[in-house]
Design an enzyme around this catalytic site. Structure first.
Site, mmCIF file in Angstrom:
data_model
loop_
_atom_site.group_PDB
_atom_site.id
_atom_site.type_symbol
_atom_site.label_atom_id
_atom_site.label_comp_id
_atom_site.label_asym_id
_atom_site.label_seq_id
_atom_site.Cartn_x
_atom_site.Cartn_y
_atom_site.Cartn_z
ATOM 1 C CD GLU A 47 -2.885 0.041 -0.422
ATOM 2 O OE1 GLU A 47 -2.976 1.017 -1.180
ATOM 3 O OE2 GLU A 47 -3.231 -1.115 -0.766
ATOM 4 C CB CYS A 78 2.899 -3.173 -7.443
ATOM 5 S SG CYS A 78 1.133 -3.109 -7.580
ATOM 6 C CB ILE A 133 -2.028 -7.470 -6.766
ATOM 7 C CG1 ILE A 133 -1.507 -8.879 -7.056
ATOM 8 C CG2 ILE A 133 -3.013 -7.489 -5.597
ATOM 9 C CD1 ILE A 133 -0.653 -9.478 -5.944
ATOM 10 C CG HIS A 169 3.220 -7.873 -7.556
ATOM 11 N ND1 HIS A 169 3.713 -7.312 -6.401
ATOM 12 C CD2 HIS A 169 2.046 -7.253 -7.801
ATOM 13 C CE1 HIS A 169 2.863 -6.402 -5.946
ATOM 14 N NE2 HIS A 169 1.842 -6.340 -6.790
ATOM 15 C CD GLU A 171 7.015 -8.990 -6.222
ATOM 16 O OE1 GLU A 171 7.438 -8.667 -7.348
ATOM 17 O OE2 GLU A 171 6.053 -8.421 -5.674
#
Ligand code: GLN
Length: 197
Positions: A47, A78, A133, A169, A171
């Site tokens: 966030e 992100c 995401i 992402h 990862e």
């Protein structure tokens, strides 16, 4: 070579696991002092509002800007990419402003589940797998920023000199291609410092 990972909130552990699998030493970054021994820094997903507040409160905001001026490598995924951008919209937010681009927060993968897609990348011949995401849309990228991968006709992975940003992402997949590129950027810096020592 040692890589720092901002470990305030979000998916820092997934980056650490990927780098460990690649034989790279990592350090969790929570204070400016943690950055000192690092050749590169990862700003993970999570966030961005919470992360930004932490950076400002702990003195990391200025420390990371200084880290970038020393040409040390930074990789934002992100929320981390949102922190790197010069302009953040939807909703508007302050940022580190290290990469000249406009991003829209909450762009891709609005669903509760994540979206796993693929798109073309200059880093490999096959399409690159991308996990989104609620990732940012890179709406505008400034001059001199290289697009390394795209999704839905928009840049999804970009690089300018020693700074790399992904809307997705890497990862969270088994593909180490993007982290490999980041380590090359971090390694270039450690070679430069070795030459001037
Ligand atoms: N939209 C989120 C933010 O603004 C980022 C989402 C993510 O990192 N998965 O921070």
């Amino acid at each position: 070579m040692k890589i720092g990972i901002l470990a305030v909130q979000g998916d820092f552990a997934a980056h650490a696991a990927m780098l460990a699998g690649m034989g790279i030493e990592t350090v969790e970054v929570r204070t400016p002092a943690d950055l000192e021994s690092c050749e590169g820094l990862i700003l993970p997903g999570g966030e961005s509002t919470t992360q930004l507040q932490f950076l400002q409160e702990e003195g990391l905001y200025e420390a990371i800007k200084k880290f970038a001026t020393e040409d040390r490598a930074i990789f934002g995924t992100c929320a981390g990419a949102i922190l790197l951008a010069t302009e953040v919209k939807n909703p508007q937010q302050e940022s580190l402003g290290l990469l000249d681009m406009t991003v829209l927060r909450n762009g891709y993968g609005r669903q509760v589940h994540s979206d796993v897609v693929s798109g073309p990348s200059t880093l490999k011949s096959e399409p690159m797998e991308m996990v989104f995401i609620r990732g940012p849309i890179f709406e505008r990228i400034g001059p001199g920023i290289e697009v390394l991968a795209e999704y839905a006709g928009k840049p999804a992975l970009v690089q300018k000199e020693h700074i790399l940003a992904a809307a997705f992402h890497p990862e969270l997949t088994n593909d180490t291609t993007v982290h490999q590129r980041f380590l090359e950027l971090a390694g270039e810096n450690s070679n430069r410092s070795a030459l001037t020592r």
